[in-house]
Every structure is written in structure tokens, then in C-alpha cells.
Write an enzyme that holds these catalytic residues in place. Structure first.
Site, short mmCIF file in Angstrom:
data_model
loop_
_atom_site.label_atom_id
_atom_site.label_comp_id
_atom_site.label_asym_id
_atom_site.label_seq_id
_atom_site.Cartn_x
_atom_site.Cartn_y
_atom_site.Cartn_z
N ASP A 188 110.92 136.05 48.49
CA ASP A 188 111.50 134.78 48.02
C ASP A 188 112.00 133.94 49.20
OD1 ASP A 188 113.73 136.34 48.71
OD2 ASP A 188 114.79 136.02 46.82
N ALA A 199 109.43 132.44 58.22
CA ALA A 199 108.33 131.56 58.65
C ALA A 199 107.06 132.38 58.83
CB ALA A 199 108.71 130.86 59.95
N SER A 200 107.19 133.60 59.35
CA SER A 200 105.99 134.42 59.54
C SER A 200 105.43 134.87 58.19
CB SER A 200 106.28 135.62 60.46
OG SER A 200 107.14 136.55 59.83
N LYS A 201 106.31 135.17 57.23
CA LYS A 201 105.83 135.57 55.90
C LYS A 201 105.17 134.37 55.20
CE LYS A 201 106.35 139.06 54.01
NZ LYS A 201 105.53 140.30 53.97
N ASN A 258 115.58 143.65 47.62
CA ASN A 258 115.48 145.00 47.03
C ASN A 258 116.62 145.88 47.49
OD1 ASN A 258 112.06 145.94 46.50
ND2 ASN A 258 112.82 143.87 46.65
N TYR A 271 129.02 138.63 57.11
CA TYR A 271 128.75 137.41 57.89
C TYR A 271 129.48 136.20 57.28
CZ TYR A 271 124.69 139.99 59.76
OH TYR A 271 123.84 140.91 60.34
N ASP A 282 128.75 134.35 61.66
CA ASP A 282 127.66 134.16 60.71
C ASP A 282 126.30 134.36 61.38
OD1 ASP A 282 126.64 133.69 58.24
OD2 ASP A 282 127.37 131.62 58.07
P1 NAD Z 1 110.37 148.17 56.00
O1 NAD Z 1 110.77 147.51 57.26
O2 NAD Z 1 111.26 149.20 55.40
O3 NAD Z 1 108.93 148.82 56.15
C1 NAD Z 1 107.87 148.20 56.82
C2 NAD Z 1 106.79 149.24 57.08
O4 NAD Z 1 105.69 148.56 57.71
C3 NAD Z 1 107.23 150.38 58.00
O5 NAD Z 1 106.81 151.61 57.48
C4 NAD Z 1 106.53 150.05 59.31
O6 NAD Z 1 106.22 151.21 60.08
C5 NAD Z 1 105.27 149.34 58.83
N1 NAD Z 1 104.71 148.44 59.85
C6 NAD Z 1 105.38 147.52 60.60
N2 NAD Z 1 104.53 146.93 61.45
C7 NAD Z 1 103.30 147.45 61.22
C8 NAD Z 1 102.00 147.23 61.78
N3 NAD Z 1 101.81 146.34 62.76
N4 NAD Z 1 100.95 147.95 61.28
C9 NAD Z 1 101.15 148.85 60.30
N5 NAD Z 1 102.35 149.12 59.76
C10 NAD Z 1 103.41 148.42 60.20
O7 NAD Z 1 110.15 146.96 54.97
P2 NAD Z 1 110.41 146.89 53.41
O8 NAD Z 1 111.78 146.43 53.16
O9 NAD Z 1 109.89 148.12 52.76
O10 NAD Z 1 109.44 145.65 53.05
C11 NAD Z 1 108.08 145.88 52.72
C12 NAD Z 1 107.41 144.54 52.44
O11 NAD Z 1 108.08 143.89 51.36
C13 NAD Z 1 107.46 143.56 53.61
O12 NAD Z 1 106.23 142.87 53.64
C14 NAD Z 1 108.59 142.61 53.26
O13 NAD Z 1 108.38 141.34 53.83
C15 NAD Z 1 108.48 142.58 51.75
N6 NAD Z 1 109.74 142.30 51.03
C16 NAD Z 1 110.87 143.02 51.30
C17 NAD Z 1 112.03 142.77 50.55
C18 NAD Z 1 113.30 143.56 50.79
O14 NAD Z 1 114.33 143.25 50.17
N7 NAD Z 1 113.31 144.58 51.63
C19 NAD Z 1 112.02 141.79 49.55
C20 NAD Z 1 110.85 141.07 49.32
C21 NAD Z 1 109.71 141.34 50.05
O1 TDX Z 2 125.74 143.25 58.37
C1 TDX Z 2 125.37 142.40 57.53
N1 TDX Z 2 126.32 141.57 56.99
C2 TDX Z 2 126.03 140.59 56.10
O2 TDX Z 2 126.92 139.85 55.64
C3 TDX Z 2 124.01 142.25 57.10
C4 TDX Z 2 122.93 143.13 57.67
C5 TDX Z 2 123.73 141.27 56.19
N2 TDX Z 2 124.69 140.44 55.72
C6 TDX Z 2 124.34 139.40 54.74
C7 TDX Z 2 123.17 138.52 55.12
C8 TDX Z 2 122.53 138.19 53.78
O3 TDX Z 2 123.21 137.08 53.19
O4 TDX Z 2 123.92 140.09 53.56
C9 TDX Z 2 122.82 139.43 52.92
C10 TDX Z 2 121.65 140.40 52.85
O5 TDX Z 2 121.20 140.61 54.19
P1 TDX Z 2 119.93 141.54 54.52
O6 TDX Z 2 120.14 142.87 53.88
O7 TDX Z 2 119.68 141.47 55.97
O8 TDX Z 2 118.79 140.84 53.66
P2 TDX Z 2 118.19 139.35 53.69
O9 TDX Z 2 118.42 138.69 54.99
O10 TDX Z 2 118.67 138.64 52.46
O11 TDX Z 2 116.61 139.68 53.57
C11 TDX Z 2 116.14 140.73 52.68
O12 TDX Z 2 115.64 140.22 51.48
C12 TDX Z 2 114.40 139.55 51.53
C13 TDX Z 2 115.08 141.60 53.38
O13 TDX Z 2 115.59 142.08 54.60
C14 TDX Z 2 113.80 140.85 53.58
O14 TDX Z 2 112.81 141.71 54.11
C15 TDX Z 2 113.32 140.32 52.26
O15 TDX Z 2 112.19 139.54 52.42
#
Ligand code: NAD
Ligand code: TDX
Length: 335
Positions: free
Chosen positions: A126, A152-154, A180, A207, A272
Site C-alpha cells: 500500500d 519508490a522502488s516498489k 503485516n 518516531y 521522526d
Molecule cells: P522480508 O524482508 O522479511 O523478506 C524478504 C525476502 O526476500 C528475504 O528472505 C530475502 O532473503 C529475500 N531477498 C531479498 N533480496 C533478494 C534477492 N535479490 N534475490 C532473492 N531473494 C531476495 O520481507 P517481507 O516483510 O516478508 O515482505 C515480502 C514482500 O511483501 C516484499 O515484496 C514486500 O515489499 C511486500 N510487503 C510487505 C509488507 C509488510 O508489512 N512486511 C506489506 C506489504 C507488502
Molecule cells: O522503531 C520504530 N519506531 C516507530 O515509531 C519503527 C521501526 C517504526 N516506527 C513507526 C514507523 C511506522 O509509522 O511504526 C510504523 C511501522 O513501521 P515499520 O514496521 O517500519 O513499517 P512501515 O514503514 O509502515 O512499512 C511496512 O509496511 C508496508 C513494511 O516494512 C513494508 O515492507 C510494507 O510494504
């Protein structure tokens, strides 16, 4: 079906790998992952002897290796989770985000097109929509306006994926999910970072003023949504995924402290994040109405299960926070 999952060792990818093997015992799953700092094979413990599961250590930017794998395996479908995923890291070091998230996606698209893949799902976020004010929510028609190098990369990857549909009629879907949470999340992200600090009785860094809002979804609900899109998503379509659980970071910190019987005095306000998006909220009515998906976890249940999981898996947490993690934490949080 023979399915390639990339990034399947990370937090969400590993949940999806388990989910697919459990729910589709007739499918063959190949998991390609580069095992970066975020890829921990302990996330997939127990699958080593599953005859329908293969792990391949490789980088999605390595075209020759990716091509050899596609040639050998004859995949039907691809789901791309592989990415650099942490916003704060992207602020300090954008290069690897461009390389993996954009160029890696293009290698996968090219190869998948060449080998006649029937469905390619790009797991996006999102965050590509940018930031909301106090009300409203993102729909699939919201213009993209990413604010961090990560988003931006996504967003760039999403545009490439879209272009392969428009230009080559290559059957893609894009999913855009909200924040998530759940087991196996790397403790650089807010919830597991707070959990890890609380169990060590250390302050939890919030933050700014803690009023930024995130829309939380339990990881397994995300996996079930990607499953629906993989099987029934209409080629070329984008699907938002979210479960209407908006909370400010401060509210979230208080809920977690309450669940862990820890004092609110652990909350510490820190500088922040640069370019910090104020609020995310997902309108998921399209996937609900068109593909019949519903989130199953209430926030209360999901958060309780997550806290219990971490407390019952301290070995996992201790391994993850040893070594590099300590350096990252020290450098980043002593700004
Ligand atoms: P994560 O960082 O836990 O896992 C990323 C995985 O990708 C790792 O296992 C890493 O080894 C692998 N990876 C990284 N670079 C690579 C490369 N060059 N080649 C092959 N493998 C590589 O991330 P996540 O939180 O599980 O997120 C997974 C996907 O979901 C991402 O595309 C992220 O943008 C998307 N996403 C995450 C969230 C979130 O809240 N975490 C929400 C929405 C979408
Ligand atoms: O130490 C912290 N203190 C804090 O206040 C961290 C790590 C985060 N934050 C705040 C920043 C955000 O408002 O908490 C919120 C959640 O931060 P993150 O867990 O870093 O998530 P966010 O930046 O929202 O991005 C996540 O959701 C979308 C995932 O990391 C992404 O991969 C996904 O695409």
C-alpha cells in the site's frame, strides 16, 4: 501445478510457502531466495523433507541463474515476494532497493514471459500510494505517489509489471497489502522490535509523536489473499489487501505493553523518520467482492497469537538478534 515462490524465506514468503504446501499437497513448490539478512532458513524449519518442496539459494538479479532454473523446472506460475523491505534501511542505502526491487523484478518478468508462465503475481504494498490525511482510504484507482526510496522502488516495479501486461499481454496481477504482523517477522519492523525490547526491559522507540497510523493485517490473511489472486485474479488487475485495523503507533505500543504486562514508561519518543508517511488505510472491497476473500483474524486474536509465538520461540528471536542486528540497532537508533 509447479509454483516458483521468490523471497520465500522471509517473513511473509515463508508463511505463504507453508500455507501453499499445507493447502495444496499436490502442488510442487520451488523457493528461490538470496538469504539476505532478512532470509532465515529457521523460518522454514520442518519442510526439509517435504518431497514437494525445493529450496534454491539464488539472487533474482542474477539473470543467468534465474534462466537456468526456469529452463530446468518448467514452472506454471510465479509469485514474487523477494525484496528489500525495510523503509528505514532504504533511507540510508537506496542502491540495493533499486537493484533487487526493480531490476530483480524485471529479470523475473523477462524470464517468466520467455518460459510461458501462466500467471505472475507481484507482491506489492500500500506504500506505493503514498500518505493519507485524517480520512479516506486507498483504492486500486488511487494514483501512486511513493515517498520513500523503498516505496519508490516498489512502485517502479509495479509499473514494469503493468507494462508487461499492456505491451505483451503477459498474465500478471499486482497485490497491494497493508502492514503485516505475525510470527517470524524480522525485529527491525515495529511490532517485533517493540516485543524484543520489552522482553529485554529496554525502551521502545516511537518516531515523532506516535500519531502516525498504520492499517494492520495478520500475515496468514495476506497469504490467503495472494492464494485467491494467484488462482482467480483477472489478468492485468491490481488487488488491494487489508483488514480495516487502523491504529496509531502510540496506541499500538500501549496495546502491546498491556498484553505483555509491561509499563507504559518504556515508551520513548525518538526523532521522526525522514519523509514519514502519516497514515495508510486500505479499501479491500474489490478482492472481497470479486474474489470472495475475507480476513479471518481479528486484531485482538492476531496480536495475542503473535506475542505468544515470540515468547514461545525465544531461540528463534535470540538467533535473529545476535550478530548484525545489534550493529544495525546501535547505528540506527543512536542517530
Ligand atoms: P522480508 O524482508 O522479511 O523478506 C524478504 C525476502 O526476500 C528475504 O528472505 C530475502 O532473503 C529475500 N531477498 C531479498 N533480496 C533478494 C534477492 N535479490 N534475490 C532473492 N531473494 C531476495 O520481507 P517481507 O516483510 O516478508 O515482505 C515480502 C514482500 O511483501 C516484499 O515484496 C514486500 O515489499 C511486500 N510487503 C510487505 C509488507 C509488510 O508489512 N512486511 C506489506 C506489504 C507488502
Ligand atoms: O522503531 C520504530 N519506531 C516507530 O515509531 C519503527 C521501526 C517504526 N516506527 C513507526 C514507523 C511506522 O509509522 O511504526 C510504523 C511501522 O513501521 P515499520 O514496521 O517500519 O513499517 P512501515 O514503514 O509502515 O512499512 C511496512 O509496511 C508496508 C513494511 O516494512 C513494508 O515492507 C510494507 O510494504
Amino acid at each position: 501445478m509447479k509454483l516458483l515462490i521468490t523471497g520465500g524465506v522471509g517473513f511473509i514468503g515463508s508463511n505463504f510457502v507453508r500455507y501453499m504446501l499445507q493447502n495444496y499437497p499436490e502442488y510442487e513448490v520451488v523457493n528461490l531466495d538470496a538469504l539476505t539478512y532478512a532470509g532465515n532458513l529457521e523460518n522454514l524449519k520442518g519442510l526439509e523433507n517435504n518431497p514437494n518442496y525445493t529450496f534454491v539459494k539464488a539472487d533474482i538479479t542474477d539473470r543467468a541463474t534465474v534462466e537456468t532454473l526456469f529452463k530446468k523446472e518448467n514452472f506454471d506460475t510465479v509469485v514474487n515476494f523477494a525484496a528489500e523491505s525495510h523503509v528505514d534501511r532504504s533511507i540510508n542505502n537506496p542502491d540495493v532497493f533499486v537493484s533487487t526491487n526493480i531490476m530483480g523484478t524485471q529479470v523475473l518478468l523477462d524470464t517468466a514471459k520467455k518460459y510461458g508462465i501462466q500467471k505472475y503475481v507481484q507482491v506489492s504494498t500500500d506504500e506505493v500510494y503514498g500518505s493519507l490525511g485524517g480520512d479516506g482510504s486507498f483504492t486500486e484507482n488511487t494514483p501512486i505517489a511513493p515517498n520513500s526510496p523503498y516505496s519508490a522502488s516498489k512502485a517502479s516495479a509495479d509499473l514494469l509489471v503493468r507494462s508487461y501486461y499492456k505491451t505483451y499481454n503477459f498474465p500478471i496481477n499486482i497485490t497491494r497489502c497493508s502492514n503485516n504482523y505475525g510470527p517470524y517477522q524480522f525485529p527491525e519492523k515495529l511490532i517485533p522490535l517493540m516485543l524484543n525490547n520489552v522482553r529485554e526491559n529496554r525502551p521502545i522507540p516511537i518516531y515523532g509523536d506516535g500519531q502516525n497510523v498504520r492499517d494492520w493485517i495478520y500475515v496468514e490473511d495476506h497469504s490467503r489473499a495472494v492464494d485467491r489472486v494467484l488462482h482467480d485474479g483477472i489478468p492485468g488487475e491490481i488487488y488491494n489487501i487489508g483488514s480495516n485495523n487502523e491504529h496509531s503507533n502510540l496506541e499500538m505500543a500501549k496495546m502491546l505493553l498491556n498484553l505483555m504486562d509491561a509499563p507504559e514508561s518504556l515508551i520513548t519518543f525518538v526523532p521522526d523518520r525522514k519523509g514519514h508517511d502519516f497514515r495508510y488505510a486500505i479499501d479491500a472491497s474489490k478482492i472481497r467482492n470479486e474474489l470472495g476473500w475475507e480476513a479471518e483474524y481479528s486484531f485482538e486474536t492476531g496480536l495475542k497469537e503473535t506475542v505468544n509465538w515470540y515468547l514461545n520461540n525465544l531461540d528463534w528471536l535470540n538467533h535473529v538478534v545476535s550478530g548484525d542486528y545489534r550493529n544495525y540497532y546501535k547505528t540506527y537508533y543512536s542517530r
